[in-house]
Design a protein around this motif. Structure first.
Motif, mmCIF file in Angstrom:
data_model
loop_
_atom_site.group_PDB
_atom_site.id
_atom_site.type_symbol
_atom_site.label_atom_id
_atom_site.label_comp_id
_atom_site.label_asym_id
_atom_site.label_seq_id
_atom_site.Cartn_x
_atom_site.Cartn_y
_atom_site.Cartn_z
ATOM 1 N N GLY A 54 0.784 -1.226 0.000
ATOM 2 C CA GLY A 54 0.000 0.000 0.000
ATOM 3 C C GLY A 54 0.820 1.283 0.000
ATOM 4 O O GLY A 54 0.300 2.349 -0.325
ATOM 5 N N TRP A 55 2.104 1.179 0.357
ATOM 6 C CA TRP A 55 2.972 2.367 0.316
ATOM 7 C C TRP A 55 3.485 2.650 -1.088
ATOM 8 O O TRP A 55 3.990 3.732 -1.349
ATOM 9 N N PHE A 56 3.366 1.662 -1.978
ATOM 10 C CA PHE A 56 3.873 1.818 -3.347
ATOM 11 C C PHE A 56 2.779 2.390 -4.245
ATOM 12 O O PHE A 56 2.167 1.688 -5.039
ATOM 13 N N SER A 57 2.530 3.661 -4.112
ATOM 14 C CA SER A 57 1.562 4.311 -4.992
ATOM 15 C C SER A 57 2.137 4.413 -6.400
ATOM 16 O O SER A 57 3.357 4.315 -6.606
ATOM 17 N N GLN A 58 1.254 4.626 -7.365
ATOM 18 C CA GLN A 58 1.720 4.823 -8.747
ATOM 19 C C GLN A 58 2.687 5.994 -8.816
ATOM 20 O O GLN A 58 3.709 5.945 -9.514
ATOM 21 N N GLU A 59 2.384 7.053 -8.052
ATOM 22 C CA GLU A 59 3.243 8.249 -8.063
ATOM 23 C C GLU A 59 4.641 7.929 -7.526
ATOM 24 O O GLU A 59 5.656 8.363 -8.088
ATOM 25 N N ASN A 60 4.695 7.157 -6.431
ATOM 26 C CA ASN A 60 5.993 6.825 -5.857
ATOM 27 C C ASN A 60 6.794 5.896 -6.771
ATOM 28 O O ASN A 60 8.009 6.050 -6.917
ATOM 29 N N ILE A 61 6.118 4.940 -7.375
ATOM 30 C CA ILE A 61 6.809 4.056 -8.312
ATOM 31 C C ILE A 61 7.315 4.849 -9.507
ATOM 32 O O ILE A 61 8.468 4.694 -9.938
ATOM 33 N N ASN A 62 6.472 5.714 -10.048
ATOM 34 C CA ASN A 62 6.891 6.517 -11.186
ATOM 35 C C ASN A 62 8.071 7.420 -10.846
ATOM 36 O O ASN A 62 8.966 7.638 -11.672
ATOM 37 N N PHE A 63 8.074 7.961 -9.625
ATOM 38 C CA PHE A 63 9.189 8.809 -9.209
ATOM 39 C C PHE A 63 10.494 8.014 -9.249
ATOM 40 O O PHE A 63 11.509 8.484 -9.773
ATOM 41 N N SER A 64 10.462 6.805 -8.708
ATOM 42 C CA SER A 64 11.655 5.959 -8.725
ATOM 43 C C SER A 64 12.073 5.617 -10.150
ATOM 44 O O SER A 64 13.253 5.708 -10.513
ATOM 45 N N LEU A 65 11.112 5.235 -10.973
ATOM 46 C CA LEU A 65 11.422 4.867 -12.357
ATOM 47 C C LEU A 65 11.989 6.041 -13.138
ATOM 48 O O LEU A 65 12.926 5.884 -13.935
ATOM 49 N N LEU A 66 11.437 7.226 -12.903
ATOM 50 C CA LEU A 66 11.922 8.408 -13.617
ATOM 51 C C LEU A 66 13.347 8.744 -13.209
ATOM 52 O O LEU A 66 14.180 9.104 -14.054
#
Length: 353
Positions: A54-66
């Protein structure tokens, strides 16, 4: 070295794919062709990761990927690896035990092991075990030789020559006991802080908000405490970070905020509160989620000495003090390839082991 250059090119291709995915994820569409299929499949994996953790929001994942898409470029990789004699490497299998606090937190270790010409035996945290296997498969598609250098395991680690393990202070004792006989890097808890003078601009304090709130404060590079001069005006700080207030609408974050606030109030602790972040005076470094510790200082020299003594507890220090090794406001979650966790040069370790 020629073999390594092929792998470097595959990681550059992966960087381009991650950047393309970040755009695709904003408005997924049906695509044809190999890359289109990969984007759609990866989007399914990202969605699965958000459901599993639940801590892995789309926004947080995208931030890491970017961030990784911006690091995995030809210039960045060549500049980073150009500081080492990769030909000096003795081939080995390196076990990597990964934490699961933020998306792809173990990717730098994975990258370092592979691009030094070694094989990675990967044991993932159950909190982050969806994304990396897909990216490893993507690399294998680009260069089938990767298949001989990447192995995931869920069982007992066996047949390895060195180990890189990341965890808490408690798990570090376990790692040292069971894995310490092999050459190793074993990382423990660290926290990041900011040292303020009271003269920071609104833009600097707003940028500090990203250091505090990105990944909900779960990363070792997340600022969990601020040092402020006696008489500091917290209203200025609160006004500068107000735009981050939508974070309180994230259920897991809000639950932690409500719980910690209730505990502090019942314990009659003095706190400052802006309805989405609690400030608590505390000498510790590891603040709970939705809480930021603060500590006053009156003597700059004494504070510098304290931070020097606590160096092994700290990952990043955000400040503009030239007397310390610091990072700029808003940049703790944007390390370069040469910004090694705990200040330990992973590549140098791998080449000399």
């Amino acid at each position: 070295m020629v073999h390594i250059q092929h792998k470097v090119k595959a990681f550059i291709k992966l960087g381009s794919f991650l950047k393309e995915y970040c755009e695709y994820s904003k408005k997924p569409i049906d695509l044809v062709g190999i890359n289109g299929s990969n984007l759609a499949q990866f989007h399914e994996k990202v969605t699965l990761a958000t459901h599993k953790n639940g801590w892995f929001s789309q926004e947080n994942i995208n931030f890491s990927l970017l961030q990784w898409s911006e690091l995995l470029t030809e210039n960045n990789l060549d500049e980073w690896l150009g500081n080492y004699n990769l030909a000096a490497n003795n081939y080995k299998t390196v076990a990597i035990i990964m934490a699961g606090n933020i998306p792809l937190v173990g990717f730098h270790d994975f990258l370092s092991v592979i691009l030094t010409g070694n094989s990675a035996l990967i044991k993932q945290s159950s909190n982050d075990d969806v994304l990396l296997p897909f990216l490893a498969d993507y690399l294998i598609q680009s260069d089938p030789s990767f298949k001989d250098n990447i192995l995931f395991t869920e069982g007992k680690l066996e047949n390895y020559d060195a180990v890189i393990a990341t965890g808490s202070n408690n798990t570090a004792r376990y790692f040292e006991h069971y894995l310490g006989k092999k050459p190793n890097i074993i990382r423990k808890n660290r926290n990041s802080i900011a040292v303020l003078t009271g003269n920071e601009s609104t833009d600097e304090l707003h940028a500090l908000g990203e250091d505090i709130f990105q990944y909900y404060g779960l990363g070792c590079r997340s600022v969990s405490k601020i040092f402020v001069p006696v008489g500091y005006n917290f209203d200025t700080f609160f006004k500068a970070i107000y735009s981050y207030h939508p974070i309180i609408h994230r259920n897991k974050y809000a639950n932690n905020y409500d719980y910690n606030k209730a505990v502090y109030l019942m314990s009659e602790f003095k706190i400052f509160d802006n309805e989405f972040l609690i400030l608590k005076e505390d000498e510790g470094y590891a603040s709970p989620i939705a809480t930021l510790f603060y500590e006053f200082y009156s003597d700059k020299t004494a504070l510098l000495e304290k931070l020097k003594q606590d160096e092994e507890k700290l990952q990043c220090v955000v400040s503009d003090w030239p007397e310390m090794k610091t990072v700029a406001f808003g940049s703790t979650q944007k390390p370069s390839l040469a910004d090694y966790a705990d200040g330990l040069d992973t590549v140098d370790f791998l080449l000399k082991t």
